[in-house]
Scaffold this motif. Structure first.
Motif, PDB file in Angstrom:
ATOM      1  N   HIS A   1      20.295  51.169  44.661  1.00 57.50           N
ATOM      2  CA  HIS A   1      20.912  50.729  45.894  1.00 57.50           C
ATOM      3  C   HIS A   1      21.653  49.435  45.654  1.00 57.50           C
ATOM      4  CE1 HIS A   1      21.076  49.384  50.099  1.00 57.50           C
ATOM      5  NE2 HIS A   1      21.277  50.694  50.313  1.00 57.50           N
ATOM      6  N   TYR A   2      22.754  49.298  46.392  1.00 56.06           N
ATOM      7  CA  TYR A   2      23.567  48.107  46.077  1.00 56.06           C
ATOM      8  C   TYR A   2      22.828  46.819  46.389  1.00 56.06           C
ATOM      9  CZ  TYR A   2      24.979  47.282  50.966  1.00 56.06           C
ATOM     10  OH  TYR A   2      24.999  46.988  52.294  1.00 56.06           O
ATOM     11  N   LEU A   3      21.782  46.846  47.304  1.00 56.96           N
ATOM     12  CA  LEU A   3      21.011  45.626  47.578  1.00 56.96           C
ATOM     13  C   LEU A   3      20.184  45.228  46.360  1.00 56.96           C
ATOM     14  CD1 LEU A   3      19.741  45.866  51.269  1.00 56.96           C
ATOM     15  CD2 LEU A   3      21.097  44.050  50.256  1.00 56.96           C
ATOM     16  N   GLU A   4      19.814  46.242  45.612  1.00 54.48           N
ATOM     17  CA  GLU A   4      19.010  45.979  44.415  1.00 54.48           C
ATOM     18  C   GLU A   4      19.853  45.402  43.278  1.00 54.48           C
ATOM     19  OE1 GLU A   4      16.999  49.607  43.542  1.00 54.48           O
ATOM     20  OE2 GLU A   4      15.925  49.510  45.454  1.00 54.48           O
ATOM     21  N   LYS A   5      21.173  45.600  43.461  1.00 54.27           N
ATOM     22  CA  LYS A   5      22.071  45.033  42.440  1.00 54.27           C
ATOM     23  C   LYS A   5      22.150  43.498  42.524  1.00 54.27           C
ATOM     24  CE  LYS A   5      25.247  48.944  42.334  1.00 54.27           C
ATOM     25  NZ  LYS A   5      26.548  49.385  42.873  1.00 54.27           N
ATOM     26  N   ILE A   6      21.853  42.952  43.701  1.00 53.97           N
ATOM     27  CA  ILE A   6      22.051  41.534  43.963  1.00 53.97           C
ATOM     28  C   ILE A   6      21.313  40.609  42.972  1.00 53.97           C
ATOM     29  CG2 ILE A   6      21.643  39.657  45.679  1.00 53.97           C
ATOM     30  CD1 ILE A   6      22.513  41.792  47.793  1.00 53.97           C
ATOM     31  N   PRO A   7      19.981  40.843  42.718  1.00 52.48           N
ATOM     32  CA  PRO A   7      19.316  39.945  41.751  1.00 52.48           C
ATOM     33  C   PRO A   7      19.986  39.981  40.393  1.00 52.48           C
ATOM     34  CG  PRO A   7      17.740  41.428  42.798  1.00 52.48           C
ATOM     35  CD  PRO A   7      19.072  41.850  43.279  1.00 52.48           C
ATOM     36  N   LEU A   8      20.336  41.171  39.960  1.00 58.09           N
ATOM     37  CA  LEU A   8      21.006  41.305  38.679  1.00 58.09           C
ATOM     38  C   LEU A   8      22.328  40.515  38.672  1.00 58.09           C
ATOM     39  CD1 LEU A   8      20.781  42.738  35.907  1.00 58.09           C
ATOM     40  CD2 LEU A   8      22.198  44.551  36.913  1.00 58.09           C
ATOM     41  N   PHE A   9      23.064  40.709  39.789  1.00 60.95           N
ATOM     42  CA  PHE A   9      24.345  40.028  39.922  1.00 60.95           C
ATOM     43  C   PHE A   9      24.155  38.523  39.820  1.00 60.95           C
ATOM     44  CE2 PHE A   9      27.086  37.775  42.990  1.00 60.95           C
ATOM     45  CZ  PHE A   9      28.302  37.919  42.351  1.00 60.95           C
TER      46      PHE A   9
ATOM     47  N   ILE B   1      32.364  34.960  39.639  1.00 60.14           N
ATOM     48  CA  ILE B   1      31.863  36.000  40.534  1.00 60.14           C
ATOM     49  C   ILE B   1      32.448  37.359  40.165  1.00 60.14           C
ATOM     50  CG2 ILE B   1      31.913  36.838  42.942  1.00 60.14           C
ATOM     51  CD1 ILE B   1      31.694  33.768  43.684  1.00 60.14           C
ATOM     52  N   SER B   2      33.783  37.372  39.972  1.00 59.93           N
ATOM     53  CA  SER B   2      34.396  38.666  39.663  1.00 59.93           C
ATOM     54  C   SER B   2      33.939  39.191  38.315  1.00 59.93           C
ATOM     55  CB  SER B   2      35.930  38.569  39.740  1.00 59.93           C
ATOM     56  OG  SER B   2      36.356  37.400  39.120  1.00 59.93           O
ATOM     57  N   VAL B   3      33.811  38.266  37.337  1.00 55.54           N
ATOM     58  CA  VAL B   3      33.358  38.714  36.011  1.00 55.54           C
ATOM     59  C   VAL B   3      31.929  39.264  36.112  1.00 55.54           C
ATOM     60  CG1 VAL B   3      32.671  37.890  33.709  1.00 55.54           C
ATOM     61  CG2 VAL B   3      34.867  37.212  34.665  1.00 55.54           C
ATOM     62  N   SER B   4      31.101  38.524  36.872  1.00 52.34           N
ATOM     63  CA  SER B   4      29.706  38.979  37.043  1.00 52.34           C
ATOM     64  C   SER B   4      29.678  40.366  37.671  1.00 52.34           C
ATOM     65  CB  SER B   4      28.943  37.994  37.943  1.00 52.34           C
ATOM     66  OG  SER B   4      29.047  36.711  37.424  1.00 52.34           O
ATOM     67  N   LEU B   5      30.530  40.520  38.694  1.00 55.02           N
ATOM     68  CA  LEU B   5      30.589  41.815  39.366  1.00 55.02           C
ATOM     69  C   LEU B   5      30.955  42.923  38.396  1.00 55.02           C
ATOM     70  CD1 LEU B   5      32.199  41.147  42.861  1.00 55.02           C
ATOM     71  CD2 LEU B   5      30.094  42.406  42.389  1.00 55.02           C
ATOM     72  N   ILE B   6      31.970  42.613  37.608  1.00 55.53           N
ATOM     73  CA  ILE B   6      32.435  43.627  36.645  1.00 55.53           C
ATOM     74  C   ILE B   6      31.328  43.957  35.646  1.00 55.53           C
ATOM     75  CG2 ILE B   6      34.061  44.032  34.717  1.00 55.53           C
ATOM     76  CD1 ILE B   6      36.071  42.274  36.363  1.00 55.53           C
ATOM     77  N   ILE B   7      30.662  42.885  35.160  1.00 58.17           N
ATOM     78  CA  ILE B   7      29.606  43.109  34.168  1.00 58.17           C
ATOM     79  C   ILE B   7      28.489  43.979  34.742  1.00 58.17           C
ATOM     80  CG2 ILE B   7      27.718  41.954  32.883  1.00 58.17           C
ATOM     81  CD1 ILE B   7      29.697  39.648  32.342  1.00 58.17           C
ATOM     82  N   VAL B   8      28.094  43.580  35.945  1.00 58.50           N
ATOM     83  CA  VAL B   8      26.997  44.312  36.579  1.00 58.50           C
ATOM     84  C   VAL B   8      27.384  45.780  36.785  1.00 58.50           C
ATOM     85  CG1 VAL B   8      25.645  44.542  38.727  1.00 58.50           C
ATOM     86  CG2 VAL B   8      25.966  42.298  37.642  1.00 58.50           C
ATOM     87  N   GLN B   9      28.621  45.949  37.318  1.00 55.18           N
ATOM     88  CA  GLN B   9      29.097  47.300  37.608  1.00 55.18           C
ATOM     89  C   GLN B   9      29.178  48.140  36.339  1.00 55.18           C
ATOM     90  OE1 GLN B   9      29.258  47.518  40.933  1.00 55.18           O
ATOM     91  NE2 GLN B   9      29.201  49.720  40.471  1.00 55.18           N
ATOM     92  N   THR B  10      29.685  47.461  35.274  1.00 57.50           N
ATOM     93  CA  THR B  10      29.856  48.160  34.004  1.00 57.50           C
ATOM     94  C   THR B  10      28.501  48.573  33.443  1.00 57.50           C
ATOM     95  OG1 THR B  10      31.591  46.559  33.636  1.00 57.50           O
ATOM     96  CG2 THR B  10      31.117  48.016  31.793  1.00 57.50           C
ATOM     97  N   LEU B  11      27.550  47.608  33.504  1.00 53.90           N
ATOM     98  CA  LEU B  11      26.202  47.876  32.996  1.00 53.90           C
ATOM     99  C   LEU B  11      25.600  49.089  33.687  1.00 53.90           C
ATOM    100  CD1 LEU B  11      24.450  44.403  32.473  1.00 53.90           C
ATOM    101  CD2 LEU B  11      24.650  46.286  30.817  1.00 53.90           C
ATOM    102  N   ILE B  12      25.747  49.070  35.019  1.00 51.29           N
ATOM    103  CA  ILE B  12      25.124  50.132  35.816  1.00 51.29           C
ATOM    104  C   ILE B  12      25.741  51.484  35.488  1.00 51.29           C
ATOM    105  CG2 ILE B  12      24.892  51.031  38.185  1.00 51.29           C
ATOM    106  CD1 ILE B  12      24.458  48.014  38.968  1.00 51.29           C
ATOM    107  N   SER B  13      27.096  51.438  35.385  1.00 50.18           N
ATOM    108  CA  SER B  13      27.740  52.727  35.128  1.00 50.18           C
ATOM    109  C   SER B  13      27.468  53.205  33.706  1.00 50.18           C
ATOM    110  CB  SER B  13      29.254  52.613  35.389  1.00 50.18           C
ATOM    111  OG  SER B  13      29.820  51.719  34.483  1.00 50.18           O
ATOM    112  N   LEU B  14      27.351  52.224  32.793  1.00 54.04           N
ATOM    113  CA  LEU B  14      27.078  52.609  31.404  1.00 54.04           C
ATOM    114  C   LEU B  14      25.682  53.209  31.275  1.00 54.04           C
ATOM    115  CD1 LEU B  14      28.555  49.848  29.068  1.00 54.04           C
ATOM    116  CD2 LEU B  14      29.034  52.299  29.018  1.00 54.04           C
TER     117      LEU B  14
ATOM    118  N   GLN C   1      24.044  54.527  33.584  1.00 52.85           N
ATOM    119  CA  GLN C   1      23.985  55.660  34.516  1.00 52.85           C
ATOM    120  C   GLN C   1      22.730  55.617  35.400  1.00 52.85           C
ATOM    121  OE1 GLN C   1      24.567  59.134  31.986  1.00 52.85           O
ATOM    122  NE2 GLN C   1      26.773  58.945  32.341  1.00 52.85           N
ATOM    123  N   ILE C   2      22.470  54.386  35.918  1.00 58.01           N
ATOM    124  CA  ILE C   2      21.329  54.218  36.811  1.00 58.01           C
ATOM    125  C   ILE C   2      21.854  54.234  38.245  1.00 58.01           C
ATOM    126  CG2 ILE C   2      19.271  52.823  37.348  1.00 58.01           C
ATOM    127  CD1 ILE C   2      19.938  51.283  34.704  1.00 58.01           C
ATOM    128  N   HIS C   3      21.185  54.912  39.057  1.00 62.63           N
ATOM    129  CA  HIS C   3      21.609  54.912  40.455  1.00 62.63           C
ATOM    130  C   HIS C   3      20.651  54.076  41.260  1.00 62.63           C
ATOM    131  CE1 HIS C   3      24.716  57.836  39.767  1.00 62.63           C
ATOM    132  NE2 HIS C   3      23.865  58.448  38.918  1.00 62.63           N
TER     133      HIS C   3
END
Lengths: 153, 409
Positions: free
Chosen positions: B43-51, B24-37, B39-41
């Motif tokens: 909504h955090y609810l939309e992050k869920i499927p990706l996660f 879970i934590s690795v997935s979170l980090i990956i997702v977060q990193t991907l998003i920040s890399l 530079q897509i903004h």
């Protein structure tokens, strides 16, 4: 030759020797008149009559060796201190002797007989006892002299 | 089977749970990193499927890893179990023949408790009995030319154990040649083999002994005996032409000595191996021997023979003669018997010959030590070589009886 068993003088000497030395067995062997074989003719303190049937070849057994060599011999601990085989000592086996001392009897200057004393335990015959055996042998030589020579040896 | 799979499943669940948090934590980090890399903004609810997508991939990865690991481990466990429980003793050696590992059976073989064996050479004894003579270049551990090898292993108590060893090689983690020695005890098989070899040796010793005796006996009788006889005849001739009385007396003495020597030679020759055994057969020879023996020891010996005049095979005649000789010597030496009965009977129908020797002496207690000591072993062997039986019976105070049955072939 008349049987030596029938000669009281011989018996007397042997019985006396048995007593004096304090041994278990005394025997007298003589060489046959014909041929070189040696037989035991008289025994005192014997357990059985085997000695009468034992014939040893000249040079074999205690009697044979003494007659061929003409000198006394002693065994202190049969069968541990013997030269040759156990079966070369039939008189020791027959009478279950463990120690013995034997001297030759001379007739006409050559050894023709053996006087043997023996014990059924380990023992070393001391000088004094050896002397007694030799003296008895001399007495027997005198008694048997006429007998042997007269017998046509 | 069912419970086993459940156990396995529980292992899997535990594994998943443990790794769940990491996943879970690795997935979170990956997702977060991907998003920040990227530079897509969003909504955090939309992050869920990706996660969840990342999480599933990671979980699948972990499951694959788990299954693979289990496969490898179970193989290893199986291998270890085989090695540990093998009845064969296994020693794993490094390049210097140091034992790095050994199984239970190996520990048992060496009888090790707390003692550690350092080097295989310390337990190896390729030359039993003698001091160890080892040639490094010929050591069986260095090449697998002679596989399997028979050798002796010296255990902790310095006992020698006969074993059979098989050698195989492996490559050590540091790329060097290591050896695996598999050792199997062969004591039972070996014992039987030893017996067989012992028998063969005894047989050839008997044969060689008999041959040699025959040769020496003949040489004495026909060689030296004959020359002495020639000498005797010659002295007779000298006596007939001599006029010196003193000389003649001396010559007669010499003749007596020569005759005595001839007698001695004849006696010795017969004692070694009577020529009558070859020329006239067992019965005549035995009769002679018994007569002489009885006279020598003052024992009454009765001999009976049941059978035809036919000669027995030479090997049987020799064996029976030697057995009888041995038995009589034993009787004279130990039994104090006054009477011995010897009987031989040939059974034509059953094709066998039996020899019985009974002494009426004091008897003997038969123990394993005196069984081997007083010539019983040689009598037994002589009988068994010819496929016969040997029996000895002894009662204290009653006497000893020896019976030998040999089949006639």
């Amino acid at each position: 030759m008349t049987e030596l068993r029938d000669m009281p003088a011989v018996m007397e000497v042997c019985d006396q020797l048995l007593k004096d030395v304090g041994c278990d067995f005394v025997a007298l062997a003589l060489q046959n008149e014909v041929g070189p074989d040696v037989r035991w003719h008289f025994a005192s303190g014997n357990e059985n009559d085997k000695y009468k049937r034992i014939t040893v070849r000249f040079g074999k057994g205690i009697a044979g060796k003494i007659i061929s060599s003409g000198s006394p011999m002693m065994i202190s601990d049969f069968p541990n201190d013997i030269y040759g085989k156990v079966t070369d000592h039939p008189i020791m086996l027959a009478e279950k002797l463990v120690s013995c001392y034997a001297v030759p009897l001379f007739f006409n200057g050559s050894p023709k007989g053996v006087l043997l004393v023996g014990k059924r335990r380990t023992y070393t015959f001391i000088d004094n006892e050896q002397e007694m055996v030799k003296e008895s042998a001399e007495t027997l030589e005198q008694i048997l002299k006429g007998h042997i020579l007269g017998g046509g040896a | 089977m069912y419970s086993r799979s459940r156990v396995h499943n529980r292992n899997l669940y535990l594994f998943l749970l443990k790794n769940g948090l990491i996943s879970i934590s690795v997935s979170l980090i990956i997702v977060q990193t991907l998003i920040s890399l990227l530079q897509i903004h969003i909504h955090y609810l939309e992050k869920i499927p990706l996660f969840f997508f990342v999480l599933i991939i990671i979980t699948i990865f972990f499951m694959i890893i788990f299954i693979q690991e289990r496969k490898i481990r179970s193989k290893q466990e199986q291998l270890l179990a085989v090695i540990e429980n093998s009845t064969q003793s296994l020693f794993i050696l490094d390049k210097d023949k140091n034992i790095i590992s050994l199984n239970d059976s190996g520990r048992e073989l060496l009888d090790l408790q707390n003692h550690k064996v350092v080097n295989f050479c310390e337990v190896c004894s390729t030359y039993p009995g003698a001091d160890k003579i080892c040639d490094v270049s010929n050591c069986f551990l260095m090449n697998d030319k002679e596989n399997p090898v028979e050798l002796y292993i010296k255990n902790h108590h310095k006992e020698l154990i006969p074993v059979q060893a098989t050698i195989s090689f492996y490559t050590t983690p540091d790329k060097q040649k290591g050896t695996v020695v598999g050792i199997q005890k062969v004591s039972e098989k070996r014992k039987e083999e030893h017996k067989e070899i012992e028998k063969m040796i005894t047989h050839s010793i008997f044969q060689a002994q008999e041959k040699e005796r025959k040769l020496i006996s003949r040489e004495l009788h026909d060689g030296i005996g004959q020359s002495l006889f020639g000498m005797l005849l010659h002295t007779d001739f000298i006596k007939s032409i001599s006029e010196d009385k003193m000389g003649i007396t001396q010559l007669e003495k010499l003749q007596q000595m020569i005759s005595q020597t001839i007698e001695d030679i004849r006696y010795l020759s017969a004692a070694l191996r009577p020529s009558t055994l070859d020329n006239h057969g067992l019965i005549a020879t035995l009769k002679n021997h018994i007569r002489d023996f009885g006279q020598r020891f003052g024992i009454q010996i009765n001999f009976t023979y049941k059978g035809s005049n036919e000669r027995l095979p030479s090997a049987i005649e020799t064996a029976l003669y030697r057995i009888a000789q041995e038995a009589l010597i034993n009787a004279a030496k130990y039994s104090s018997a006054e009477r011995i009965d010897v009987s031989i009977s040939v059974d034509k129908d059953q094709n066998k010959v039996s020899l019985t020797i009974t002494d009426f002496g004091k008897g003997v207690e038969l123990t394993s030590t005196n069984r081997r000591g007083v010539g019983i072993y040689s009598m037994e062997e002589r009988a068994s070589i010819l496929g016969g039986d040997f029996f000895i019976n002894s009662k204290i105070g009653k006497g000893t009886q020896i019976q030998v049955n040999i089949p006639i072939v």
